[in-house]
Design a protein around this motif. Structure first.
Motif, PDB file in Angstrom:
ATOM      1  N   LEU A 173       2.015  -3.391  -1.606  1.00 44.48           N
ATOM      2  CA  LEU A 173       2.581  -2.703  -0.545  1.00 44.48           C
ATOM      3  C   LEU A 173       1.706  -1.403  -0.319  1.00 44.48           C
ATOM      4  O   LEU A 173       1.458  -0.809   0.812  1.00 44.48           O
ATOM      5  CB  LEU A 173       3.991  -2.273  -1.048  1.00 44.48           C
ATOM      6  CG  LEU A 173       4.863  -1.405  -0.021  1.00 44.48           C
ATOM      7  CD1 LEU A 173       4.918  -2.055   1.048  1.00 44.48           C
ATOM      8  CD2 LEU A 173       6.171  -1.264  -0.642  1.00 44.48           C
ATOM      9  N   LEU A 174       1.196  -0.904  -1.248  1.00 43.73           N
ATOM     10  CA  LEU A 174       0.194   0.350  -1.177  1.00 43.73           C
ATOM     11  C   LEU A 174      -0.695  -0.064  -0.063  1.00 43.73           C
ATOM     12  O   LEU A 174      -1.099   0.935   0.775  1.00 43.73           O
ATOM     13  CB  LEU A 174      -0.219   0.890  -2.637  1.00 43.73           C
ATOM     14  CG  LEU A 174      -1.284   2.224  -2.521  1.00 43.73           C
ATOM     15  CD1 LEU A 174      -0.615   3.340  -2.400  1.00 43.73           C
ATOM     16  CD2 LEU A 174      -2.251   1.967  -3.867  1.00 43.73           C
ATOM     17  N   TRP A 175      -1.641  -1.111  -0.475  1.00 42.65           N
ATOM     18  CA  TRP A 175      -2.749  -1.242   0.375  1.00 42.65           C
ATOM     19  C   TRP A 175      -2.391  -1.605   1.905  1.00 42.65           C
ATOM     20  O   TRP A 175      -3.242  -1.387   2.802  1.00 42.65           O
ATOM     21  CB  TRP A 175      -3.699  -2.295  -0.407  1.00 42.65           C
ATOM     22  CG  TRP A 175      -4.421  -1.721  -1.195  1.00 42.65           C
ATOM     23  CD1 TRP A 175      -4.508  -1.834  -2.706  1.00 42.65           C
ATOM     24  CD2 TRP A 175      -5.807  -0.553  -1.209  1.00 42.65           C
ATOM     25  NE1 TRP A 175      -5.455  -0.981  -3.203  1.00 42.65           N
ATOM     26  CE2 TRP A 175      -6.283  -0.436  -2.441  1.00 42.65           C
ATOM     27  CE3 TRP A 175      -6.209  -0.196   0.104  1.00 42.65           C
ATOM     28  CZ2 TRP A 175      -7.207   0.565  -2.518  1.00 42.65           C
ATOM     29  CZ3 TRP A 175      -7.235   0.889  -0.167  1.00 42.65           C
ATOM     30  CH2 TRP A 175      -7.540   1.141  -1.348  1.00 42.65           C
ATOM     31  N   SER A 176      -1.340  -2.450   1.741  1.00 47.55           N
ATOM     32  CA  SER A 176      -0.690  -2.976   3.104  1.00 47.55           C
ATOM     33  C   SER A 176      -0.718  -1.549   4.204  1.00 47.55           C
ATOM     34  O   SER A 176      -0.980  -1.532   5.266  1.00 47.55           O
ATOM     35  CB  SER A 176       0.550  -3.744   3.223  1.00 47.55           C
ATOM     36  OG  SER A 176       0.286  -4.871   2.361  1.00 47.55           O
ATOM     37  N   VAL A 177       0.227  -0.648   3.670  1.00 50.16           N
ATOM     38  CA  VAL A 177       0.490   0.639   4.031  1.00 50.16           C
ATOM     39  C   VAL A 177      -0.824   1.366   4.514  1.00 50.16           C
ATOM     40  O   VAL A 177      -1.242   1.761   5.578  1.00 50.16           O
ATOM     41  CB  VAL A 177       1.445   1.479   3.348  1.00 50.16           C
ATOM     42  CG1 VAL A 177       1.475   2.742   4.049  1.00 50.16           C
ATOM     43  CG2 VAL A 177       2.772   0.643   3.185  1.00 50.16           C
ATOM     44  N   GLU A 178      -1.869   1.534   3.307  1.00 55.68           N
ATOM     45  CA  GLU A 178      -2.917   2.047   3.663  1.00 55.68           C
ATOM     46  C   GLU A 178      -4.012   1.477   4.758  1.00 55.68           C
ATOM     47  O   GLU A 178      -4.832   2.292   5.147  1.00 55.68           O
ATOM     48  CB  GLU A 178      -3.842   2.394   2.414  1.00 55.68           C
ATOM     49  CG  GLU A 178      -3.208   3.430   1.398  1.00 55.68           C
ATOM     50  CD  GLU A 178      -4.158   3.756   0.330  1.00 55.68           C
ATOM     51  OE1 GLU A 178      -5.380   4.310   0.771  1.00 55.68           O
ATOM     52  OE2 GLU A 178      -4.085   3.386  -0.818  1.00 55.68           O
ATOM     53  N   VAL A 179      -3.793   0.337   5.122  1.00 60.10           N
ATOM     54  CA  VAL A 179      -4.587  -0.288   5.882  1.00 60.10           C
ATOM     55  C   VAL A 179      -3.969  -0.259   7.358  1.00 60.10           C
ATOM     56  O   VAL A 179      -4.669   0.240   8.386  1.00 60.10           O
ATOM     57  CB  VAL A 179      -4.873  -1.753   5.604  1.00 60.10           C
ATOM     58  CG1 VAL A 179      -5.592  -2.577   7.019  1.00 60.10           C
ATOM     59  CG2 VAL A 179      -5.653  -2.130   4.455  1.00 60.10           C
ATOM     60  N   VAL A 180      -2.800  -0.270   7.446  1.00 61.98           N
ATOM     61  CA  VAL A 180      -1.817  -0.314   8.779  1.00 61.98           C
ATOM     62  C   VAL A 180      -1.699   0.926   9.365  1.00 61.98           C
ATOM     63  O   VAL A 180      -2.253   1.282  10.573  1.00 61.98           O
ATOM     64  CB  VAL A 180      -0.575  -1.142   8.756  1.00 61.98           C
ATOM     65  CG1 VAL A 180       0.002  -1.239  10.017  1.00 61.98           C
ATOM     66  CG2 VAL A 180      -0.870  -2.736   8.272  1.00 61.98           C
ATOM     67  N   VAL A 181      -1.294   1.622   8.659  1.00 66.86           N
ATOM     68  CA  VAL A 181      -0.860   3.124   9.068  1.00 66.86           C
ATOM     69  C   VAL A 181      -1.909   3.949   9.456  1.00 66.86           C
ATOM     70  O   VAL A 181      -2.023   4.281  10.579  1.00 66.86           O
ATOM     71  CB  VAL A 181      -0.114   3.706   7.922  1.00 66.86           C
ATOM     72  CG1 VAL A 181       0.185   5.368   8.423  1.00 66.86           C
ATOM     73  CG2 VAL A 181       1.299   2.946   7.913  1.00 66.86           C
TER      74      VAL A 181
ATOM     75  N   GLY B 140      13.552   2.555  -6.047  1.00 63.97           N
ATOM     76  CA  GLY B 140      12.959   1.591  -6.711  1.00 63.97           C
ATOM     77  C   GLY B 140      11.473   1.637  -6.651  1.00 63.97           C
ATOM     78  O   GLY B 140      10.855   2.504  -5.777  1.00 63.97           O
ATOM     79  N   SER B 141      10.617   0.606  -6.907  1.00 68.52           N
ATOM     80  CA  SER B 141       9.278   0.681  -6.944  1.00 68.52           C
ATOM     81  C   SER B 141       8.703   0.590  -5.671  1.00 68.52           C
ATOM     82  O   SER B 141       7.729   1.337  -5.168  1.00 68.52           O
ATOM     83  CB  SER B 141       8.732  -0.506  -7.970  1.00 68.52           C
ATOM     84  OG  SER B 141       7.418  -0.502  -7.872  1.00 68.52           O
ATOM     85  N   ALA B 142       9.106  -0.348  -5.036  1.00 70.19           N
ATOM     86  CA  ALA B 142       8.732  -0.500  -3.258  1.00 70.19           C
ATOM     87  C   ALA B 142       8.969   0.785  -2.439  1.00 70.19           C
ATOM     88  O   ALA B 142       7.833   0.948  -1.806  1.00 70.19           O
ATOM     89  CB  ALA B 142       9.549  -1.665  -2.700  1.00 70.19           C
ATOM     90  N   ALA B 143       9.900   1.647  -2.616  1.00 71.25           N
ATOM     91  CA  ALA B 143      10.096   2.933  -2.069  1.00 71.25           C
ATOM     92  C   ALA B 143       8.759   3.763  -2.404  1.00 71.25           C
ATOM     93  O   ALA B 143       8.221   4.470  -1.555  1.00 71.25           O
ATOM     94  CB  ALA B 143      11.254   3.345  -2.243  1.00 71.25           C
ATOM     95  N   PHE B 144       8.539   3.847  -3.752  1.00 71.32           N
ATOM     96  CA  PHE B 144       7.683   4.705  -4.279  1.00 71.32           C
ATOM     97  C   PHE B 144       6.193   4.170  -3.659  1.00 71.32           C
ATOM     98  O   PHE B 144       5.167   5.110  -3.235  1.00 71.32           O
ATOM     99  CB  PHE B 144       7.639   4.972  -5.635  1.00 71.32           C
ATOM    100  CG  PHE B 144       8.719   5.981  -6.057  1.00 71.32           C
ATOM    101  CD1 PHE B 144       8.668   7.360  -5.698  1.00 71.32           C
ATOM    102  CD2 PHE B 144       9.839   5.587  -6.697  1.00 71.32           C
ATOM    103  CE1 PHE B 144       9.654   8.161  -6.122  1.00 71.32           C
ATOM    104  CE2 PHE B 144      10.834   6.487  -7.178  1.00 71.32           C
ATOM    105  CZ  PHE B 144      10.589   7.779  -6.819  1.00 71.32           C
ATOM    106  N   ALA B 145       5.941   3.027  -3.692  1.00 67.73           N
ATOM    107  CA  ALA B 145       4.571   2.333  -3.389  1.00 67.73           C
ATOM    108  C   ALA B 145       4.414   2.773  -1.672  1.00 67.73           C
ATOM    109  O   ALA B 145       3.444   3.177  -1.504  1.00 67.73           O
ATOM    110  CB  ALA B 145       4.717   1.045  -3.625  1.00 67.73           C
ATOM    111  N   GLY B 146       5.481   2.397  -0.964  1.00 67.18           N
ATOM    112  CA  GLY B 146       5.092   2.762   0.224  1.00 67.18           C
ATOM    113  C   GLY B 146       5.041   4.091   0.534  1.00 67.18           C
ATOM    114  O   GLY B 146       4.327   4.637   1.573  1.00 67.18           O
ATOM    115  N   LEU B 147       5.675   5.165  -0.073  1.00 62.04           N
ATOM    116  CA  LEU B 147       5.689   6.532   0.185  1.00 62.04           C
ATOM    117  C   LEU B 147       3.950   6.805  -0.611  1.00 62.04           C
ATOM    118  O   LEU B 147       3.395   7.586   0.284  1.00 62.04           O
ATOM    119  CB  LEU B 147       6.407   7.405  -0.451  1.00 62.04           C
ATOM    120  CG  LEU B 147       7.896   7.347  -0.165  1.00 62.04           C
ATOM    121  CD1 LEU B 147       8.716   8.077  -1.117  1.00 62.04           C
ATOM    122  CD2 LEU B 147       7.919   8.075   1.391  1.00 62.04           C
ATOM    123  N   ALA B 148       3.670   6.163  -1.462  1.00 58.89           N
ATOM    124  CA  ALA B 148       2.252   6.518  -2.041  1.00 58.89           C
ATOM    125  C   ALA B 148       1.224   5.994  -1.022  1.00 58.89           C
ATOM    126  O   ALA B 148       0.212   6.601  -0.439  1.00 58.89           O
ATOM    127  CB  ALA B 148       2.022   5.588  -3.416  1.00 58.89           C
TER     128      ALA B 148
END
Length: 268
Positions: free
Chosen positions: A215-223, A146-154
């Motif tokens: 989700l994209l920006w959350s991952v891009e900030v935290v990780v 789904g969209s969430a999985a791809f956004a997280g991977l992005a």
């Protein structure tokens, strides 16, 4: 304002301007072929490319958490520019999120003092290369996700690209620039960037822009923040640890709010 911080701010502005220009360009065309002939849309893509190059400049002198947080600020700029040039509606919560994001980024900017790019050992280089490869394989292999999985991977792909851009070793002289092509981490940056681009495109294809962007920006900030401290040895100004962690959480929260704003163009 130092040159690295200025580059990060200009990169955020470039991403925001690119989103608006692409949104206006899409309004005037129909189909992919028309977009390739739209000056506004192509200029928007150029702004994205320039913003990416500026972010690489910033990553050479600023810790990863500072650069990625400032880039997340492009959401606030996009919402404000959309209000000014597209007549988009701005909710009260969007105004509060913009103000909160600006305040949080001021803290992050103060905590992330300029520092030389780190020297990453063989283990760290292997970790970045493996992470980039796994991100691309996952994006290409998980066709039915789904969209969430791809956004997280992005987000993971772009995170690895940011970490690699800070870790890659650059030659002292321009005449030796060709040596960058021999750096495994440099190739990791390219592979991770491709994974991020393909993943975000798939996320937008499978779902709405708001949740995917949040989700994209959350991952891009935290990780990158966590990995930058652990892997790259990024340094926070003494006494600023608690404000910095709090500011990063505010950046994520405000980004989630702004990603759901009706003022955010569909191409952002």
């Amino acid at each position: 304002m130092g040159p690295a911080l200025a580059a990060a701010v200009l990169a955020a502005l470039g991403y925001a301007a690119g989103s608006i220009l692409q949104a206006v360009g899409v309004r005037g065309g129909s189909g992919a072929a028309a977009l390739t002939r739209s000056p506004l849309y192509l200029t928007g893509l150029g702004c994205d490319g320039l913003a990416w190059l500026l972010s690489l400049v910033a990553l050479r002198r600023l810790p990863t958490f500072a650069v990625q947080s400032l880039l997340a600020g492009s959401l606030a700029l996009t919402v404000l520019l959309a209000r000014a040039f597209l007549g988009s509606r701005l909710r009260p919560r969007d105004t509060a999120a913009v103000l909160g994001l600006v305040a949080a980024l001021a803290v992050v900017g103060g905590a992330g003092t300029e520092q030389p790019s780190p020297t990453v050992g063989p283990g760290g280089q292997v970790a970045l290369c493996v992470a980039a490869g796994l991100a691309l394989v996952a994006v290409l292999g998980l066709r039915r996700s789904g969209s969430a999985a791809f956004a997280g991977l992005a987000g993971l792909g772009y995170s690895v690209a940011a970490l690699g851009a800070r870790a890659v070793t650059l030659p002292d002289a321009w005449s030796q620039a060709w040596r960058v092509g021999l750096e495994p981490v440099a190739w990791a940056v390219v592979v991770a960037g491709v994974a991020g681009t393909l993943g975000y495109a798939a996320a937008l294809e499978k779902g709405p822009v708001g949740p995917a962007t949040a989700l994209l920006w959350s991952v891009e900030v935290v990780v990158p923040a966590v990995a930058g401290f652990w892997l790259l040895g990024d340094v926070v100004r003494p006494g600023w640890w608690v404000p910095t962690v709090a500011a990063l959480l505010v950046v994520v929260g405000c980004s989630v709010v702004l990603a759901g704003s009706p003022a955010l163009p569909e191409e952002a």
